[in-house]
Enzyme design. Structure first.
Site, PDB file in Angstrom:
ATOM      1  N   ASP A   1      44.277  45.949  39.081  1.00  0.00           N
ATOM      2  CA  ASP A   1      42.676  45.347  39.068  1.00  0.00           C
ATOM      3  C   ASP A   1      43.015  43.758  39.926  1.00  0.00           C
ATOM      4  O   ASP A   1      43.546  42.541  39.578  1.00  0.00           O
ATOM      5  CB  ASP A   1      42.242  44.727  37.786  1.00  0.00           C
ATOM      6  N   VAL A   2      42.769  43.663  41.588  1.00  0.00           N
ATOM      7  CA  VAL A   2      43.337  42.732  42.234  1.00  0.00           C
ATOM      8  C   VAL A   2      41.745  42.112  42.808  1.00  0.00           C
ATOM      9  O   VAL A   2      42.019  41.185  42.821  1.00  0.00           O
ATOM     10  CB  VAL A   2      43.970  42.958  43.361  1.00  0.00           C
ATOM     11  N   LYS A   3      40.989  42.784  42.281  1.00  0.00           N
ATOM     12  CA  LYS A   3      39.765  42.039  43.042  1.00  0.00           C
ATOM     13  C   LYS A   3      39.982  41.571  44.657  1.00  0.00           C
ATOM     14  O   LYS A   3      38.923  39.932  44.837  1.00  0.00           O
ATOM     15  CB  LYS A   3      38.824  41.429  42.324  1.00  0.00           C
ATOM     16  N   ARG A   4      40.293  42.335  45.584  1.00  0.00           N
ATOM     17  CA  ARG A   4      40.500  41.418  47.114  1.00  0.00           C
ATOM     18  C   ARG A   4      39.287  41.677  47.813  1.00  0.00           C
ATOM     19  O   ARG A   4      38.580  42.618  47.940  1.00  0.00           O
ATOM     20  CB  ARG A   4      41.434  41.897  47.242  1.00  0.00           C
TER      21      ARG A   4
ATOM     22  N   THR B   1      40.027  47.327  42.444  1.00  0.00           N
ATOM     23  CA  THR B   1      39.200  46.640  42.577  1.00  0.00           C
ATOM     24  C   THR B   1      39.079  45.972  43.960  1.00  0.00           C
ATOM     25  O   THR B   1      39.955  45.119  44.094  1.00  0.00           O
ATOM     26  CB  THR B   1      38.993  45.948  41.347  1.00  0.00           C
TER      27      THR B   1
END
Length: 305
Positions: A100-103, A137
């Protein structure tokens, strides 16, 4: 393809649960921390050993885990060592790992993010893969050029991405629910997922491009399920944020597939509620959650097994 492996594991374990691995030192049992300090453990080792206890206790019950990178970055280099070790160990235990890094960023920077987590980085003939994972993500709100770099890597290497569509936080509607030409912003993201999904369809008729959609917005979850019927939904918000089994069933298709339900605090810190050790409590919490979700799926004729 990871999407096909994911569904195989869902079927094998009869579970749609993702365990969020969000370690925080101040929330861990004092006796666990003090014991590790007496043993001379490093910060990275403490974080990893906490995660290891969770993984060892639930790997046979769930298809996937989701380490949230923020809980590792906050501890600096030691935290990122634990992030690396957690990804590696979870894979060794046969789990799908969703980082879950939301890059997201401009094209070239997105490519670097994608290479770090999904693709390939070579140095002196060897691959640098400390953070290589199965799925990530990403934030699509910067536009399509920020997403295409990730798509190139998943097409080449078979990974997955989950785009933020309707997130579980209370203020998500401030932007995601805004209306433009009679459509909400998150509906445009759903349309982009359908347009991106070409050539990523697995043998089970699901794409490698999914969506993050919160359990705390059950009516929107139902709508999004209809808008992107062949995409897997990653559904946060169960447990500590108030979501229940009855809230998440609308995220599933009639085939009993299509959604992964995440719980973090409700599982990894279940010892506060259940009163047993870290691992035993996590295992009990997973079994309770699995029973809740599967029972509610049976009630709406979406139970697969």
């Amino acid at each position: 393809m990871i999407i096909d492996k994911l569904i195989e594991k869902v079927d094998l374990k009869k579970s749609h649960i993702v365990v969020g691995l969000d370690p925080r030192i101040e929330l861990m049992p004092e006796n666990f921390i003090s014991k590790k300090i007496r043993e001379g453990a490093s910060l990275s080792n403490i974080l990893f050993e906490f995660n290891k206890k969770i993984i060892d206790s639930v790997y046979d019950l769930v298809p996937a885990v989701k380490p949230q990178v923020a809980y590792y970055e906050m501890y600096g280099i030691e935290g990122m060592i634990a992030f690396r070790d957690t990804i590696k160990y979870a894979k060794e235990k046969g789990l799908i790992v969703i980082s879950d890094v939301k890059r997201s960023d401009i094209g070239s920077t997105s490519k670097a993010y994608s290479n770090a987590h999904l693709g390939k980085v070579l140095f002196s003939g060897k691959q640098v893969n400390d953070f290589k994972t199965d799925a990530v993500t990403i934030n699509p709100y910067l536009g399509s050029d920020t997403v295409k770099e990730f798509i190139e890597d998943i097409k080449e290497d078979g990974g997955m991405i989950f785009l933020l569509v309707k997130t579980s936080n209370k203020s998500s509607g401030e932007i995601q629910d805004r209306i433009s030409n009679n459509k909400k912003i998150y509906e445009y993201v759903c349309a982009s997922i359908n347009s991106f999904a070409d050539d990523t369809l697995g043998k089970n008729n699901y794409h490698s491009i999914g969506a993050v959609t919160g359990a705390t917005y059950s009516s929107e979850l139902s709508q999004i399920r209809k808008l992107i019927p062949r995409s897997y939904l990653l559904v946060p918000g169960y447990g500590a944020q108030g979501g229940k089994g009855s809230d998440v069933v609308s995220g599933f298709n009639k085939d009993g597939l299509g959604a992964l339900v995440n719980s973090s605090r409700g599982i990894i810190y279940a010892f506060n509620r259940i009163g047993k050790n870290i691992g035993e409590s996590a295992r009990i919490a997973v079994k309770e959650m699995n029973e809740d979700i599967n029972l509610n799926l049976k009630n709406v004729n979406k139970y697969r097994w």
